[in-house]
Design a protein around this motif. Structure first.
Motif, PDB file in Angstrom:
ATOM      1  N   ARG A 218       0.770  -1.285   0.194  1.00 25.48           N
ATOM      2  CA  ARG A 218      -0.061  -0.028  -0.054  1.00 25.48           C
ATOM      3  C   ARG A 218       0.907   1.304   0.013  1.00 25.48           C
ATOM      4  N   MET A 219       2.020   1.370   0.614  1.00 24.43           N
ATOM      5  CA  MET A 219       2.778   2.436   0.777  1.00 24.43           C
ATOM      6  C   MET A 219       3.518   2.570  -0.618  1.00 24.43           C
ATOM      7  N   TRP A 220       4.041   1.316  -1.205  1.00 24.20           N
ATOM      8  CA  TRP A 220       4.567   1.624  -2.627  1.00 24.20           C
ATOM      9  C   TRP A 220       3.646   1.969  -3.533  1.00 24.20           C
ATOM     10  N   ILE A 221       2.486   1.624  -3.479  1.00 23.18           N
ATOM     11  CA  ILE A 221       1.420   2.199  -4.559  1.00 23.18           C
ATOM     12  C   ILE A 221       1.243   3.515  -4.466  1.00 23.18           C
ATOM     13  N   ASP A 222       1.116   4.307  -2.989  1.00 20.71           N
ATOM     14  CA  ASP A 222       1.403   5.773  -2.855  1.00 20.71           C
ATOM     15  C   ASP A 222       2.599   6.307  -3.646  1.00 20.71           C
ATOM     16  N   ILE A 223       3.644   5.780  -3.399  1.00 25.31           N
ATOM     17  CA  ILE A 223       4.868   6.322  -3.919  1.00 25.31           C
ATOM     18  C   ILE A 223       4.709   6.077  -5.307  1.00 25.31           C
ATOM     19  N   LEU A 224       4.597   5.148  -6.025  1.00 28.19           N
ATOM     20  CA  LEU A 224       4.698   4.994  -7.542  1.00 28.19           C
ATOM     21  C   LEU A 224       3.684   5.614  -8.260  1.00 28.19           C
ATOM     22  N   SER A 225       2.679   5.892  -7.722  1.00 31.83           N
ATOM     23  CA  SER A 225       1.589   6.588  -8.245  1.00 31.83           C
ATOM     24  C   SER A 225       2.097   8.188  -8.259  1.00 31.83           C
ATOM     25  N   ALA A 226       2.904   8.719  -7.340  1.00 27.60           N
ATOM     26  CA  ALA A 226       3.118   9.805  -7.646  1.00 27.60           C
ATOM     27  C   ALA A 226       4.649  10.156  -8.582  1.00 27.60           C
ATOM     28  N   ASN A 227       5.098   9.032  -9.030  1.00 30.30           N
ATOM     29  CA  ASN A 227       6.477   9.146  -9.776  1.00 30.30           C
ATOM     30  C   ASN A 227       6.297   8.162 -11.171  1.00 30.30           C
ATOM     31  N   PRO A 228       5.131   8.003 -11.689  1.00 31.97           N
ATOM     32  CA  PRO A 228       4.997   6.857 -12.536  1.00 31.97           C
ATOM     33  C   PRO A 228       5.962   7.004 -13.775  1.00 31.97           C
ATOM     34  N   GLY A 229       5.966   8.104 -14.315  1.00 33.77           N
ATOM     35  CA  GLY A 229       6.630   8.293 -15.467  1.00 33.77           C
ATOM     36  C   GLY A 229       7.940   7.947 -15.678  1.00 33.77           C
ATOM     37  N   PRO A 230       8.913   8.552 -14.603  1.00 28.56           N
ATOM     38  CA  PRO A 230      10.254   8.203 -14.661  1.00 28.56           C
ATOM     39  C   PRO A 230      10.612   6.667 -14.596  1.00 28.56           C
ATOM     40  N   VAL A 231       9.665   5.999 -13.698  1.00 28.16           N
ATOM     41  CA  VAL A 231       9.783   4.720 -13.331  1.00 28.16           C
ATOM     42  C   VAL A 231       9.439   4.063 -14.649  1.00 28.16           C
ATOM     43  N   ALA A 232       8.428   4.178 -15.304  1.00 27.81           N
ATOM     44  CA  ALA A 232       8.095   3.537 -16.396  1.00 27.81           C
ATOM     45  C   ALA A 232       9.048   3.718 -17.530  1.00 27.81           C
ATOM     46  N   ASP A 233       9.785   4.885 -17.706  1.00 24.36           N
ATOM     47  CA  ASP A 233      10.923   5.028 -18.766  1.00 24.36           C
ATOM     48  C   ASP A 233      11.956   3.769 -18.414  1.00 24.36           C
ATOM     49  N   LEU A 234      12.293   3.947 -17.076  1.00 28.38           N
ATOM     50  CA  LEU A 234      13.404   3.180 -16.651  1.00 28.38           C
ATOM     51  C   LEU A 234      12.983   1.766 -16.901  1.00 28.38           C
ATOM     52  N   LEU A 235      11.836   1.231 -16.380  1.00 27.61           N
ATOM     53  CA  LEU A 235      11.636  -0.168 -16.768  1.00 27.61           C
ATOM     54  C   LEU A 235      11.435  -0.723 -18.185  1.00 27.61           C
ATOM     55  N   SER A 236      11.180   0.455 -18.999  1.00 24.21           N
ATOM     56  CA  SER A 236      11.367   0.332 -20.413  1.00 24.21           C
ATOM     57  C   SER A 236      12.793  -0.134 -20.830  1.00 24.21           C
ATOM     58  N   ASP A 237      13.669   0.421 -20.223  1.00 24.74           N
ATOM     59  CA  ASP A 237      15.117   0.087 -20.743  1.00 24.74           C
ATOM     60  C   ASP A 237      15.318  -1.169 -20.171  1.00 24.74           C
ATOM     61  N   VAL A 238      14.875  -1.421 -18.950  1.00 24.97           N
ATOM     62  CA  VAL A 238      15.210  -2.716 -18.435  1.00 24.97           C
ATOM     63  C   VAL A 238      14.720  -3.826 -19.253  1.00 24.97           C
TER      64      VAL A 238
END
Length: 361
Positions: A218-238
């Motif tokens: 639940r805590m991480w859903i809050d965190i990731l919901s606030a920063n989805p774009g940069p995380v998605a870009d990095l996961l795309s590279d991974v």
């Protein structure tokens, strides 16, 4: 700083409150769950009684999605002279506050780069931030007094201040925190339905990779919901690296020698790039990483064993730079890996052997 108000008494808020209280600051605690604030107060974090008037600093320790709302409420009722938040993302909350038309000269966004897999006030500790980076994201509008209050908070928590642009911070934490957490969770998810015989073979490597996957979803859903774009870009590279690695492994299965050669080159490339990235991870106290020698000691899983090893190392005049413990599967024993400066490894090995320790070569 003489008085503070901590709004949000989870792990981070309560830990900051304990550190401030230990240094003589009068801390008032508030939470949407009054019972949680009472728990934090019982731990020595402060008092759950409301302050009589404005405090010096209000610390908002709410989830990222709620930071702007909680901050706006506190600022409108004049709760403090200065305001900061400790959310793990910085750009979004500030833009939300700007959209509300608030005067942000009394506000600074911050992020202490520390935490635990556990959450809530019972997991809090006054030394949680000691020696850890604490990011501050002032703007041209930030009042000097507010910046000084934030620096005083960081000092009381014995953290290390780091000044960054808010959006640069969000890209950075996506790289070093948010994306690795999801990758760790994905690896750990492979274990959910694995055969028990396979899981029993887990060693230190899989423990290291999956440790952070134990955090509260639940805590991480809050965190990731606030920063989805940069995380998605990095996961795309991974994902691109994963696709190439899968193809390389398939090539290694081929009966064609040329294809197998391509597979070797593909695997070698990702491993070498991994080496190049890993050496950039800061070492002890944030300094450049150093190569240590490992002295591996077999121990029984009994009280006092680690204390004896450290005491014997001290008598030998050897400083332990780092330590890891690998527990033996199905046995009450383990392997303690003592990291020391290369020139001291022979001294420590000889001293421990002399005192009866079993050294693994």
């Amino acid at each position: 700083m003489r008085t503070a108000l901590v709004i949000g008494t989870g792990l981070i808020g309560t830990s900051a409150a304990i550190a401030l209280s230990q240094r003589g600051v009068v801390v008032h605690l508030a939470d949407h769950d009054p019972e949680q604030a009472r728990t934090a107060a019982a731990l020595g974090a402060g008092t759950d009684a409301a302050p009589d008037g404005p405090v010096d600093l209000a610390i908002i320790a709410a989830p990222p999605a709620h930071v702007a709302g909680v901050l706006a409420d506190a600022m409108r009722r004049g709760a403090a002279r200065g305001y900061l938040d400790v959310a793990s993302v910085k750009g979004g909350p500030r833009r939300e506050l700007e959209a509300l038309g608030l005067d942000l000269s009394a506000y600074i966004g911050t992020h202490p780069m520390s935490g635990r897999e556990k959450s809530g006030p019972l997991a809090a500790t006054g030394d949680l931030f000691e020696g850890r980076p604490w990011v501050l994201t002032p703007t041209r509008d930030t009042d000097t007094e507010v910046l000084n209050l934030a620096l005083e908070l960081v000092s009381h928590c014995r953290a290390v201040p780091v000044v960054m642009d808010a959006d640069a911070h969000d890209r950075a934490v996506a790289l070093v925190s948010h994306m690795p957490h999801l990758v760790s969770s994905m690896v750990a998810a492979r274990l959910e339905n694995a055969e028990e015989a396979a899981v029993r073979l887990c060693g230190q490597g899989i423990r290291d990779v999956t440790r952070i996957a134990a955090s509260d979803p639940r805590m991480w859903i809050d965190i990731l919901s606030a920063n989805p774009g940069p995380v998605a870009d990095l996961l795309s590279d991974v994902a691109a690296d994963l696709d190439e690695t899968v193809q390389a492994l398939r090539s290694l299965q081929s009966s064609d020698e040329a294809k197998r050669g391509e597979g070797v080159l593909g695997i070698e490339d990702v491993l070498r790039r991994g080496n190049a990235g890993q050496v950039r991870v800061p070492g002890k106290h944030g300094s450049a990483p150093r190569a240590y020698e490992v002295v591996a000691v077999l121990i029984d899983d009994q009280p006092g064993q680690l204390a004896r090893i450290f005491a014997d190392a001290g008598r030998a005049g050897v400083n332990i730079e780092d330590v890891r413990i690998e527990h033996a599967t199905g046995q009450q024993a383990g392997l303690v890996q003592l990291m020391v400066e290369p020139q001291t490894a022979p001294v420590l090995t000889a001293a421990l052997r002399e005192r009866g320790w079993a050294i693994r070569q």
